[in-house]
Every structure is written in C-alpha cells, then in structure tokens.
Design a protein around this motif. Structure first.
Motif, PDB file in Angstrom:
ATOM      1  N   LYS A 152       0.860  -1.190   0.000  1.00  0.00           N
ATOM      2  CA  LYS A 152       0.000   0.000   0.000  1.00  0.00           C
ATOM      3  C   LYS A 152       0.892   1.234   0.000  1.00  0.00           C
ATOM      4  O   LYS A 152       1.869   1.292   0.742  1.00  0.00           O
ATOM      5  CB  LYS A 152      -0.868   0.008   1.256  1.00  0.00           C
ATOM      6  CG  LYS A 152      -2.022  -0.943   1.171  1.00  0.00           C
ATOM      7  CD  LYS A 152      -2.950  -0.930   2.386  1.00  0.00           C
ATOM      8  CE  LYS A 152      -2.835   0.198   3.343  1.00  0.00           C
ATOM      9  NZ  LYS A 152      -3.878   0.255   4.366  1.00  0.00           N
ATOM     10  N   TYR A 156      -1.384   9.644   3.351  1.00  0.00           N
ATOM     11  CA  TYR A 156      -1.659  10.779   4.235  1.00  0.00           C
ATOM     12  C   TYR A 156      -1.369  12.076   3.497  1.00  0.00           C
ATOM     13  O   TYR A 156      -0.425  12.141   2.697  1.00  0.00           O
ATOM     14  CB  TYR A 156      -0.756  10.735   5.479  1.00  0.00           C
ATOM     15  CG  TYR A 156      -0.966   9.510   6.335  1.00  0.00           C
ATOM     16  CD1 TYR A 156      -2.107   9.392   7.117  1.00  0.00           C
ATOM     17  CD2 TYR A 156      -0.026   8.493   6.350  1.00  0.00           C
ATOM     18  CE1 TYR A 156      -2.314   8.269   7.899  1.00  0.00           C
ATOM     19  CE2 TYR A 156      -0.223   7.367   7.133  1.00  0.00           C
ATOM     20  CZ  TYR A 156      -1.373   7.262   7.901  1.00  0.00           C
ATOM     21  OH  TYR A 156      -1.575   6.154   8.660  1.00  0.00           O
ATOM     22  N   ILE A 187       4.793   3.396  11.181  1.00  0.00           N
ATOM     23  CA  ILE A 187       3.328   3.385  11.123  1.00  0.00           C
ATOM     24  C   ILE A 187       2.871   1.981  10.771  1.00  0.00           C
ATOM     25  O   ILE A 187       3.271   1.430   9.743  1.00  0.00           O
ATOM     26  CB  ILE A 187       2.814   4.420  10.094  1.00  0.00           C
ATOM     27  CG1 ILE A 187       3.340   5.815  10.465  1.00  0.00           C
ATOM     28  CG2 ILE A 187       1.278   4.396  10.038  1.00  0.00           C
ATOM     29  CD1 ILE A 187       2.938   6.915   9.511  1.00  0.00           C
ATOM     30  N   GLY A 188       2.045   1.393  11.639  1.00  0.00           N
ATOM     31  CA  GLY A 188       1.560   0.028  11.439  1.00  0.00           C
ATOM     32  C   GLY A 188       2.138  -0.899  12.483  1.00  0.00           C
ATOM     33  O   GLY A 188       3.255  -0.679  12.983  1.00  0.00           O
ATOM     34  N   THR A 189       1.360  -1.920  12.835  1.00  0.00           N
ATOM     35  CA  THR A 189       1.815  -2.933  13.793  1.00  0.00           C
ATOM     36  C   THR A 189       1.416  -4.331  13.302  1.00  0.00           C
ATOM     37  O   THR A 189       0.944  -5.165  14.067  1.00  0.00           O
ATOM     38  CB  THR A 189       1.238  -2.679  15.207  1.00  0.00           C
ATOM     39  OG1 THR A 189      -0.174  -2.472  15.093  1.00  0.00           O
ATOM     40  CG2 THR A 189       1.892  -1.496  15.876  1.00  0.00           C
ATOM     41  N   SER A 191       2.859  -7.758  10.834  1.00  0.00           N
ATOM     42  CA  SER A 191       4.040  -8.613  10.935  1.00  0.00           C
ATOM     43  C   SER A 191       5.331  -7.866  10.586  1.00  0.00           C
ATOM     44  O   SER A 191       6.354  -8.032  11.250  1.00  0.00           O
ATOM     45  CB  SER A 191       3.855  -9.805   9.999  1.00  0.00           C
ATOM     46  OG  SER A 191       4.936 -10.655  10.092  1.00  0.00           O
ATOM     47  N   ALA A 193       6.080  -4.667  10.843  1.00  0.00           N
ATOM     48  CA  ALA A 193       6.482  -3.781  11.945  1.00  0.00           C
ATOM     49  C   ALA A 193       6.935  -4.606  13.139  1.00  0.00           C
ATOM     50  O   ALA A 193       7.962  -4.300  13.771  1.00  0.00           O
ATOM     51  CB  ALA A 193       5.307  -2.881  12.338  1.00  0.00           C
ATOM     52  N   LYS A 328      -7.185 -12.553  12.169  1.00  0.00           N
ATOM     53  CA  LYS A 328      -6.309 -11.697  11.387  1.00  0.00           C
ATOM     54  C   LYS A 328      -4.963 -12.383  11.556  1.00  0.00           C
ATOM     55  O   LYS A 328      -4.720 -12.954  12.618  1.00  0.00           O
ATOM     56  CB  LYS A 328      -6.337 -10.356  12.092  1.00  0.00           C
ATOM     57  CG  LYS A 328      -5.595  -9.243  11.519  1.00  0.00           C
ATOM     58  CD  LYS A 328      -5.827  -8.047  12.453  1.00  0.00           C
ATOM     59  CE  LYS A 328      -5.483  -6.806  11.730  1.00  0.00           C
ATOM     60  NZ  LYS A 328      -6.514  -5.818  11.743  1.00  0.00           N
ATOM     61  N   THR A 379       2.590  -0.502   6.429  1.00  0.00           N
ATOM     62  CA  THR A 379       1.125  -0.449   6.365  1.00  0.00           C
ATOM     63  C   THR A 379       0.512  -1.535   5.490  1.00  0.00           C
ATOM     64  O   THR A 379      -0.671  -1.481   5.177  1.00  0.00           O
ATOM     65  CB  THR A 379       0.667   0.951   5.909  1.00  0.00           C
ATOM     66  OG1 THR A 379       1.503   1.382   4.836  1.00  0.00           O
ATOM     67  CG2 THR A 379       0.769   1.949   7.034  1.00  0.00           C
ATOM     68  N   GLY A 380       1.304  -2.516   5.097  1.00  0.00           N
ATOM     69  CA  GLY A 380       0.719  -3.701   4.484  1.00  0.00           C
ATOM     70  C   GLY A 380       0.562  -3.637   2.974  1.00  0.00           C
ATOM     71  O   GLY A 380       1.166  -2.798   2.296  1.00  0.00           O
ATOM     72  N   PHE A 381      -0.292  -4.510   2.481  1.00  0.00           N
ATOM     73  CA  PHE A 381      -0.363  -4.792   1.046  1.00  0.00           C
ATOM     74  C   PHE A 381      -1.808  -4.782   0.544  1.00  0.00           C
ATOM     75  O   PHE A 381      -2.729  -5.051   1.311  1.00  0.00           O
ATOM     76  CB  PHE A 381       0.198  -6.197   0.771  1.00  0.00           C
ATOM     77  CG  PHE A 381       1.647  -6.342   1.134  1.00  0.00           C
ATOM     78  CD1 PHE A 381       2.636  -6.162   0.176  1.00  0.00           C
ATOM     79  CD2 PHE A 381       2.031  -6.640   2.438  1.00  0.00           C
ATOM     80  CE1 PHE A 381       3.974  -6.283   0.512  1.00  0.00           C
ATOM     81  CE2 PHE A 381       3.371  -6.771   2.781  1.00  0.00           C
ATOM     82  CZ  PHE A 381       4.347  -6.590   1.811  1.00  0.00           C
TER      83      PHE A 381
END
Ligand code: NA7
Length: 534
Positions: A152, A156, A187-189, A191, A193, A328, A379-381
């Motif tokens: 992603k 912002y 930013i993000g928590t 895997s 992060a 999740k 922040t992932g995919f």
C-alpha cells in the motif's frame, strides 16, 4: 531498460508472470516437460516477496525446514537452513540457489512488468505486453504474481513534503538502512512492523510506533538449527512428503468439532508460547470455529502481554481485545512486546488520536506533531488481488478481470476464472493460499496446472476453461465454509478490509481436503472445466 525481445522468441507455449517461489517452480515444471516458456519478473532478480521485503528482522513465520520446496529430494538434501526461522537474506539466497541449480534465469526477463494480457478467441492464444514494449503470444498464461506483492502506498496528506527519509517495508532499499541516532516513526503494527521494531529500537535515538490495531504475536524462540534438528527432520522427511502428496498436513490438527473441556484447553494454551508460532495456532483445537476455545487462546496471549510490558496502561493499549486470535494473521516475533519497555520507544494509539498529515519534519496527529528524521510505512499490502488488478487482463470477448471481480474475486478452485481460458492463478483467492504453508500450496498448484497443460497438449486440445456454474458453486462453498469460522470477525487483509474501497470478501479457502478436491476434479476429466479442441 533493455530493448524488447525479438519476434522469433515471442511465440510460446506459456508465459509465467513472477519469479518468486511460484514462478520459479512453474517455469521449471513446464520447461522440463518440453514446453517453450518465458517468465517475466518486475524485479531485477528472483525471490518475489523475499526480493522486495528486506526490512530489518524480515524472516519467515513458518519454520524454514517446512518453508522449502519438496519437489526435488536432491535440493532438500543439499540445502542447509541455519536458523529455525530463516532471515530474509537466507531465504533470498535459497531462491537464488534454486534458480542457479535448475538454470532458471535464462527463461526469465527481469526488470520487466506485464502491462496487459488479452485472449484472442480466434487463435485461442493470449497476447501479453510488457512495459518495455515486448509482445508475446502464448497458449497459456500463469499468474505467479504473489499474494503480498503490492505494498500500500502511504496516502496521508503531505507525504511527499517530508524532508527526512521515507521507507516502505515492502520496498526496502537493497543497501539497507542504518537508523543509528535517528528519531524514527513506524506506522503500522502488522508482521513487518513487529519483526522490524525491536531492531529499529536498538538503533534509533527515539522510536514512535503508530498503532491502529493491536496484534496477537507469539514468540519465535528462534535459534540456530542443530545437527540433531536437521537429522530428525531428514528421518521424518519421507513421511512428511508422503503426507503432503496425499494432501494431508504434517502438523497435528485436531478434528474440527473437537472441543476439549476448559481445563484441557487451558493446559494446551502454553504451547502457544513454545516457539511453534503459527503452527501452534493451527494445532489448537477448533480455534477458528469456537468462540469459547478462541477466548482461551486469546486470553493466554493477553496475559503474557500484561506480564511482559511493565506499564499496565501501555500493556492494555498493546492488547488485542476486539477480534478473535488468528482471525487476522497472527505474528511471530522476537522481543516485540518487550521493546515497549525501552525508554526510547513510545506508542501512539490511533484509536485515541489520528494522523492528520505528514509535515516537512514529522507526523502531525490531532494532538501534537512528532518530529522525526525517518518514517517507516509498515502499512501492508493490497493482498491477493492487488497484482492482478494492476494488469489489464481480458478474457473471452474482451471481458475484463477487474469487471468480473468488481464485487470481489471469483474463481473456480482458486485456479481459474470463468471466461479466461488457459489462464491460471497460483495460490489465488478461493484456494488455501495464505492460510497454508505457501511453499506447499505453491507446489500443489504448480503441479496441478502443469498436469492440466500437459493433459491438453497430449490430447491436442486447445483450451481449458472453468464453467460459470462450477465457479458459482465454488464461490458459494468458499463463502459458506468461511462463514462457519471466526475469520469474518476481523478487519483483516484476508477480507480486503485494509484497503479503502476494496470489496469485503473473505479470499482464502478454509475448507478441508483442498488437494484431494482439486485432484478429484482432474481425475474426473476436469469436472467443472470445459476442454475444447479449438
Ligand atoms: P499487515 O499485516 O497488513 O499490517 C499492516 C499494519 O499497518 C496493520 O497494523 C495496519 O492496521 C496498519 N495500517 C494500515 N494502514 C494504515 C493506516 N492508514 N494508518 C495506520 N495504520 C495502518 O502488513 P505487514 O506487512 O505487516 O504483514 C503482511 C504479511 O506479511 C503478514 O501477515 C505475514 O504474512 C507476512 P490495521 O490492522 O489494518 O488496523
């Protein structure tokens, strides 16, 4: 950029998109069978997700001995993993070793993206076009494009204004990053992060973690593999492979309706902390089907967080409470929760505030501006469908895959889409995919696809195509089995919830006996597919 390939090379039996573990093995299988194959890969080397995800601490969350191909006994015999959970450089070295050992690189175009793939019904061939101007004509197209291959992009306000350094975990610089003495925001928590934070915290002068959703994370208890570990695995290997070939899991799994009494469950729960990671979740009886069972496991992890994190208020912020464990993807970590005991680490809970914008010098929330030298977006995919949706894929009569999937992905067996003859997905939506050991699932799919392609060739058939009816029935079944689980209760990337505007559809298949099902379909003369002479 290299010039386009010459026309004489461009009429092929098959195109394989991607040089991750799926693409490498697919090219190998088809080439071994005597087909002309071209692999196309956006990166400059093999490895797929392990080529791009070079962030500190990146490693597999399935034990390395299992996160390995099984198609070649020699390969299994030769390759030595150094750690229980191998780090990214070693997994990438494994991909390179495989590419070298089977001489696969010569079949790939690297640094090249497929931009479109159109089916021409008149000649029953696909026209595949790349971003450097190649045009290929192929009988078959196999998308080995990965489930977590499109990170992603941060959206912002002000992202481009930031004067410090910005990083995306899934597009990490090859030369590595040293955060020594820097003020860093992560930013993000998820895997990525959770794996990287403990290492970044050791380097940074100050680390601020922005958490939207707390995660369940299990300790990796990672360690060097001993000669005894390897010998034990080698002894069990023939049985392991035999079980995989029968479509069974090597991991002990309780029957799905097995619900032990509370006291027994509480006795099982400490296994979550023994370093088996995701395997211990899979082995937990009825974890994803029973709220009562799930609560025992979730509470066990919550209690461990409370034990590890010194500040009770902080511990509570880090504790997941509003979704079932495993619904999740859970994480497997080394010292994640303990990292928050460090004086230089701070948590910003985005359930109490919100990021308003990125400024020239930091991150501005509703309450303050946090000045930083570097921002890491973990922040992932755009998972499972992201890579496919970015290619202009058109099947019979110009049918666009993005239109067919406008309300969520629809496949037959996770392998094909009705209206797209000779077009295959590896570990696609509607297959166990990310809820399985990916290396095993890749091999199951590659073998099935290769056998189907050879079935056509040997009978001089032109096309194989899923029927709409078979696809509708499969989609209904995929949804039905998902609805019997707790998975839909979490806002996860399994369900597309992490990407704004993405249809909320549970994508992996969570039913039983998947391999037996697809093998039975093949044995039944490809029931649910139409095979045409063309
Ligand atoms: P994940 O697991 O999707 O994690 C992404 C994290 O980023 C997660 O905590 C998200 O919170 C958070 N996120 C996403 N968008 C935002 C925005 N806009 N603001 C704040 N926080 C955000 O990706 P990973 O790369 O960590 O891991 C992917 C897989 O790789 C993993 O499951 C393993 O299979 C390996 P959310 O939970 O969505 O609220």
């Amino acid at each position: 950029m290299a010039p386009p390939t010459t026309a004489k090379d461009n009429v092929l039996d098959a195109i394989v998109v991607g040089a991750g573990f799926a693409g490498l093995y697919m090219v190998h299988r088809l080439r071994e069978a005597g087909l002309t194959v071209r692999g196309i890969e956006a990166g400059d080397g093999v490895g797929g997700t392990w080529y791009w995800n070079r962030y500190p601490g990146a490693r597999c969350d399935i034990p390395s001995l299992l996160y390995s191909y099984t198609f070649s006994d020699d390969l299994a015999e030769q390759w030595q993993w150094s750690e229980k959970y191998a780090p990214q450089p070693e997994i990438l070295a494994y991909a390179n070793h495989v590419a070298h050992r089977f001489d696969l690189r010569r079949s790939f175009l690297f640094g090249t993206r497929v931009t479109s793939s159109h089916f021409d019904d008149a000649v029953k061939r696909w026209t595949v076009v790349t971003d450097r101007g190649d045009t290929f004509s192929a009988r078959q197209v196999v998308m080995a494009t990965g489930c977590l291959s499109v990170p992603k992009q941060p959206d912002y306000p002000g992202v481009d204004r930031f004067r410090g350094k910005s990083y995306i975990t899934g597009l990490w610089p090859h030369e590595g990053v040293d955060f020594t003495g820097q003020r860093v925001a992560v930013i993000g928590t998820g895997s990525s992060a959770i794996q990287s934070l403990p290492i970044v915290a050791e380097q940074a002068s100050a680390l601020t973690v922005f958490q939207r959703t707390p995660n369940y994370s299990l300790p990796a208890c990672n360690r060097t593999l001993t000669a005894e570990d390897v010998a034990a695995f080698r002894t069990a290997y023939p049985e392991y492979v035999a079980m995989l070939r029968m479509g069974q899991s090597f991991i002990p799994v309780f029957p799905r309706d097995f619900e032990p009494p509370q006291a027994d469950l509480e006795a099982i729960a400490p296994a979550l902390w023994n370093g088996d990671g995701l395997l211990s979740l899979v082995a937990f009886p009825n974890l994803v089907r029973s709220e009562r069972v799930n609560a025992v496991a979730a509470n066990y992890v919550r209690d461990r967080i409370a034990e590890i994190v010194d500040d009770p208020v902080l511990a509570e912020k880090l504790t997941p409470r509003d979704y079932p464990i495993g619904a999740k993807r859970a994480c497997v970590d080394t010292d994640y929760y303990a990292t928050f005991n460090r004086a230089n680490v701070r948590l910003v809970d985005l359930r109490e505030t919100a990021i308003v914008e990125i400024t020239e010098t930091g991150v501005r929330t509703r309450d303050e501006t946090i000045e930083v030298d570097a921002i890491v977006y973990a922040t992932g995919f755009d998972a499972m469908t992201g890579a496919l949706s970015r290619i202009d894929i058109r099947g019979r009569d110009g049918l666009a895959l993005n239109d067919v999937w406008a309300d969520g992905p629809r496949t037959y067996l996770g392998l094909q889409v009705a209206g797209f003859p000779n077009f295959f997905l590896i570990t696609g939506p509607g297959s166990p995919s990310v809820l399985s050991n990916m290396l095993n699932s890749i091999e199951v799919h590659v073998d099935w696809i290769a056998d189907a392609v050879l079935h056509l060739r040997d009978r001089q058939l032109a096309t194989i195509e899923a029927t709409g009816t078979a696809q509708d029935e499969w989609v209904a079944h995929v949804n039905e089995v998902a609805d019997q689980t707790l998975f839909p209760q979490a806002n996860s990337w399994y369900i597309g919830a992490n990407v704004e505007g993405k249809p909320r559809v549970f994508m992996p298949y969570v039913g039983d006996n998947y391999k037996q099902r697809i093998d039975a379909v093949a044995a039944d003369n490809y029931a649910g597919f139409v095979l045409s002479a063309g």
